[in-house]
Design a protein around this motif. Structure first.
Motif, PDB file in Angstrom:
ATOM      1  N   ASP A   1      19.587  39.778 -17.143  1.00 15.86           N
ATOM      2  CA  ASP A   1      20.385  39.454 -16.441  1.00 15.86           C
ATOM      3  C   ASP A   1      20.687  38.053 -16.308  1.00 15.86           C
ATOM      4  OD1 ASP A   1      20.490  42.340 -15.861  1.00 15.86           O
ATOM      5  OD2 ASP A   1      19.235  42.237 -14.211  1.00 15.86           O
ATOM      6  N   GLU A   2      19.675  37.404 -16.226  1.00 13.66           N
ATOM      7  CA  GLU A   2      19.952  35.853 -15.635  1.00 13.66           C
ATOM      8  C   GLU A   2      20.670  35.083 -16.837  1.00 13.66           C
ATOM      9  OE1 GLU A   2      17.266  32.019 -14.765  1.00 13.66           O
ATOM     10  OE2 GLU A   2      16.305  33.617 -14.696  1.00 13.66           O
ATOM     11  N   LEU A   3      20.383  35.463 -18.304  1.00 16.14           N
ATOM     12  CA  LEU A   3      21.226  35.108 -19.344  1.00 16.14           C
ATOM     13  C   LEU A   3      22.546  35.622 -19.294  1.00 16.14           C
ATOM     14  CD1 LEU A   3      18.124  35.390 -22.167  1.00 16.14           C
ATOM     15  CD2 LEU A   3      19.335  33.324 -21.357  1.00 16.14           C
ATOM     16  N   ASP A   4      22.838  36.569 -19.017  1.00 19.20           N
ATOM     17  CA  ASP A   4      24.095  37.194 -18.718  1.00 19.20           C
ATOM     18  C   ASP A   4      25.034  36.431 -17.815  1.00 19.20           C
ATOM     19  OD1 ASP A   4      23.622  39.147 -20.698  1.00 19.20           O
ATOM     20  OD2 ASP A   4      23.445  40.952 -19.084  1.00 19.20           O
ATOM     21  N   GLU A   5      24.284  35.955 -16.708  1.00 18.30           N
ATOM     22  CA  GLU A   5      24.960  35.186 -15.653  1.00 18.30           C
ATOM     23  C   GLU A   5      25.301  33.980 -16.295  1.00 18.30           C
ATOM     24  OE1 GLU A   5      24.002  33.163 -11.419  1.00 18.30           O
ATOM     25  OE2 GLU A   5      23.148  35.128 -11.700  1.00 18.30           O
ATOM     26  N   LEU A   6      24.367  33.292 -16.921  1.00 14.40           N
ATOM     27  CA  LEU A   6      24.585  31.862 -17.764  1.00 14.40           C
ATOM     28  C   LEU A   6      25.817  32.061 -18.569  1.00 14.40           C
ATOM     29  CD1 LEU A   6      20.958  30.598 -18.179  1.00 14.40           C
ATOM     30  CD2 LEU A   6      22.511  30.131 -16.278  1.00 14.40           C
ATOM     31  N   GLN A   7      25.598  33.135 -19.364  1.00 10.67           N
ATOM     32  CA  GLN A   7      26.882  33.328 -20.372  1.00 10.67           C
ATOM     33  C   GLN A   7      28.098  33.093 -19.848  1.00 10.67           C
ATOM     34  OE1 GLN A   7      26.637  36.891 -22.611  1.00 10.67           O
ATOM     35  NE2 GLN A   7      27.672  35.944 -24.263  1.00 10.67           N
TER      36      GLN A   7
ATOM     37  N   LEU B   1      10.412  35.902 -11.473  1.00 11.75           N
ATOM     38  CA  LEU B   1      10.596  34.745 -10.586  1.00 11.75           C
ATOM     39  C   LEU B   1      12.040  34.127 -10.725  1.00 11.75           C
ATOM     40  CD1 LEU B   1       7.087  32.860 -11.709  1.00 11.75           C
ATOM     41  CD2 LEU B   1       7.807  34.074  -9.553  1.00 11.75           C
ATOM     42  N   PRO B   2      12.775  34.291  -9.693  1.00 13.91           N
ATOM     43  CA  PRO B   2      14.137  33.778 -10.097  1.00 13.91           C
ATOM     44  C   PRO B   2      14.342  32.445 -10.451  1.00 13.91           C
ATOM     45  CG  PRO B   2      13.867  33.788  -7.713  1.00 13.91           C
ATOM     46  CD  PRO B   2      12.481  34.343  -8.376  1.00 13.91           C
ATOM     47  N   GLY B   3      15.453  32.248 -11.232  1.00 10.70           N
ATOM     48  CA  GLY B   3      15.996  30.971 -11.621  1.00 10.70           C
ATOM     49  C   GLY B   3      15.035  30.283 -12.903  1.00 10.70           C
ATOM     50  N   VAL B   4      14.845  30.958 -13.711  1.00  8.13           N
ATOM     51  CA  VAL B   4      13.973  30.506 -15.041  1.00  8.13           C
ATOM     52  C   VAL B   4      14.757  29.666 -15.636  1.00  8.13           C
ATOM     53  CG1 VAL B   4      12.632  31.096 -17.100  1.00  8.13           C
ATOM     54  CG2 VAL B   4      12.164  32.465 -15.006  1.00  8.13           C
ATOM     55  N   PHE B   5      16.136  30.076 -15.915  1.00 10.88           N
ATOM     56  CA  PHE B   5      16.809  29.112 -16.753  1.00 10.88           C
ATOM     57  C   PHE B   5      18.062  28.347 -16.029  1.00 10.88           C
ATOM     58  CE2 PHE B   5      15.866  32.859 -19.238  1.00 10.88           C
ATOM     59  CZ  PHE B   5      15.196  32.502 -20.391  1.00 10.88           C
ATOM     60  N   GLU B   6      18.388  27.536 -16.443  1.00 11.07           N
ATOM     61  CA  GLU B   6      19.720  26.649 -15.985  1.00 11.07           C
ATOM     62  C   GLU B   6      20.398  26.177 -16.955  1.00 11.07           C
ATOM     63  OE1 GLU B   6      18.919  22.903 -13.868  1.00 11.07           O
ATOM     64  OE2 GLU B   6      17.148  22.587 -14.971  1.00 11.07           O
ATOM     65  N   LEU B   7      21.614  26.217 -16.593  1.00 12.77           N
ATOM     66  CA  LEU B   7      22.604  25.367 -17.542  1.00 12.77           C
ATOM     67  C   LEU B   7      22.841  23.755 -17.276  1.00 12.77           C
ATOM     68  CD1 LEU B   7      25.935  27.905 -17.867  1.00 12.77           C
ATOM     69  CD2 LEU B   7      24.091  27.494 -19.377  1.00 12.77           C
TER      70      LEU B   7
ATOM     71  N   THR C   1      30.089  20.227 -23.426  1.00  8.35           N
ATOM     72  CA  THR C   1      28.814  20.817 -23.876  1.00  8.35           C
ATOM     73  C   THR C   1      28.216  21.449 -22.853  1.00  8.35           C
ATOM     74  OG1 THR C   1      27.548  18.625 -23.611  1.00  8.35           O
ATOM     75  CG2 THR C   1      28.805  18.915 -25.590  1.00  8.35           C
ATOM     76  N   VAL C   2      27.191  22.619 -23.358  1.00  7.35           N
ATOM     77  CA  VAL C   2      26.724  23.321 -22.591  1.00  7.35           C
ATOM     78  C   VAL C   2      25.219  23.468 -23.209  1.00  7.35           C
ATOM     79  CG1 VAL C   2      26.296  25.354 -21.145  1.00  7.35           C
ATOM     80  CG2 VAL C   2      28.618  24.231 -21.457  1.00  7.35           C
ATOM     81  N   ARG C   3      24.205  23.373 -22.636  1.00 14.12           N
ATOM     82  CA  ARG C   3      22.998  23.720 -23.368  1.00 14.12           C
ATOM     83  C   ARG C   3      22.193  24.606 -22.190  1.00 14.12           C
ATOM     84  NH1 ARG C   3      20.314  17.846 -24.427  1.00 14.12           N
ATOM     85  NH2 ARG C   3      20.818  16.997 -22.424  1.00 14.12           N
ATOM     86  N   ILE C   4      21.060  25.384 -22.304  1.00 11.08           N
ATOM     87  CA  ILE C   4      20.271  26.095 -21.666  1.00 11.08           C
ATOM     88  C   ILE C   4      18.839  25.502 -21.392  1.00 11.08           C
ATOM     89  CG2 ILE C   4      19.068  28.460 -21.156  1.00 11.08           C
ATOM     90  CD1 ILE C   4      21.335  29.918 -23.103  1.00 11.08           C
ATOM     91  N   ALA C   5      18.410  25.243 -20.266  1.00  7.40           N
ATOM     92  CA  ALA C   5      17.296  24.321 -19.941  1.00  7.40           C
ATOM     93  C   ALA C   5      16.418  25.522 -19.117  1.00  7.40           C
ATOM     94  CB  ALA C   5      17.348  23.295 -19.345  1.00  7.40           C
ATOM     95  N   LEU C   6      14.931  25.337 -19.306  1.00  4.81           N
ATOM     96  CA  LEU C   6      13.940  25.860 -18.517  1.00  4.81           C
ATOM     97  C   LEU C   6      13.728  25.028 -17.177  1.00  4.81           C
ATOM     98  CD1 LEU C   6      11.183  26.850 -20.994  1.00  4.81           C
ATOM     99  CD2 LEU C   6      13.027  28.560 -19.907  1.00  4.81           C
ATOM    100  N   GLN C   7      14.000  25.700 -16.123  1.00  3.20           N
ATOM    101  CA  GLN C   7      13.838  25.209 -14.724  1.00  3.20           C
ATOM    102  C   GLN C   7      12.419  25.037 -14.354  1.00  3.20           C
ATOM    103  OE1 GLN C   7      15.837  26.340 -11.248  1.00  3.20           O
ATOM    104  NE2 GLN C   7      17.646  27.219 -12.379  1.00  3.20           N
ATOM    105  N   ARG C   8      11.685  25.914 -14.939  1.00  4.16           N
ATOM    106  CA  ARG C   8      10.235  25.859 -14.713  1.00  4.16           C
ATOM    107  C   ARG C   8       9.375  26.571 -15.773  1.00  4.16           C
ATOM    108  NH1 ARG C   8      11.913  29.301 -11.448  1.00  4.16           N
ATOM    109  NH2 ARG C   8      10.956  31.434 -11.518  1.00  4.16           N
ATOM    110  N   TYR C   9       8.030  26.321 -16.016  1.00  2.00           N
ATOM    111  CA  TYR C   9       7.457  27.055 -17.132  1.00  2.00           C
ATOM    112  C   TYR C   9       6.019  26.941 -16.630  1.00  2.00           C
ATOM    113  CZ  TYR C   9       7.199  22.603 -19.531  1.00  2.00           C
ATOM    114  OH  TYR C   9       6.831  21.183 -19.672  1.00  2.00           O
TER     115      TYR C   9
END
Length: 75
Positions: A58-64, A3-9, A21-29
């Protein structure tokens, strides 16, 4: 299927007083009966699980990369 977009910055730009500041959040769960947060669908094979892990990576790499750019803007 991933499911695309699990994470967001969550990016808070810096200014002359405070740094960015940057933090990682879950878009949905979803949660199971034991209140564990689930970020992938149920997988019926190792190949399916491996695909989920690769998609998450892949998604985490993009967020990084996005976070790196956010911090470079404030430098």
């Amino acid at each position: 299927m991933h499911l695309p977009g699990v994470f967001e910055l969550d990016i808070r730009p810096g200014d002359t007083i405070r740094p960015a500041t940057v933090r990682i959040a879950l878009q949905r769960y979803s949660m199971d009966d034991n209140k564990r947060v689930l970020i992938t669908p149920e997988c019926g094979s190792f190949d399916e699980l491996e695909g989920q892990i690769n998609a998450l990576q892949d998604e985490l790499d993009e967020l990084q990369q996005r976070a790196r750019r956010a911090f470079q803007v404030t430098v």
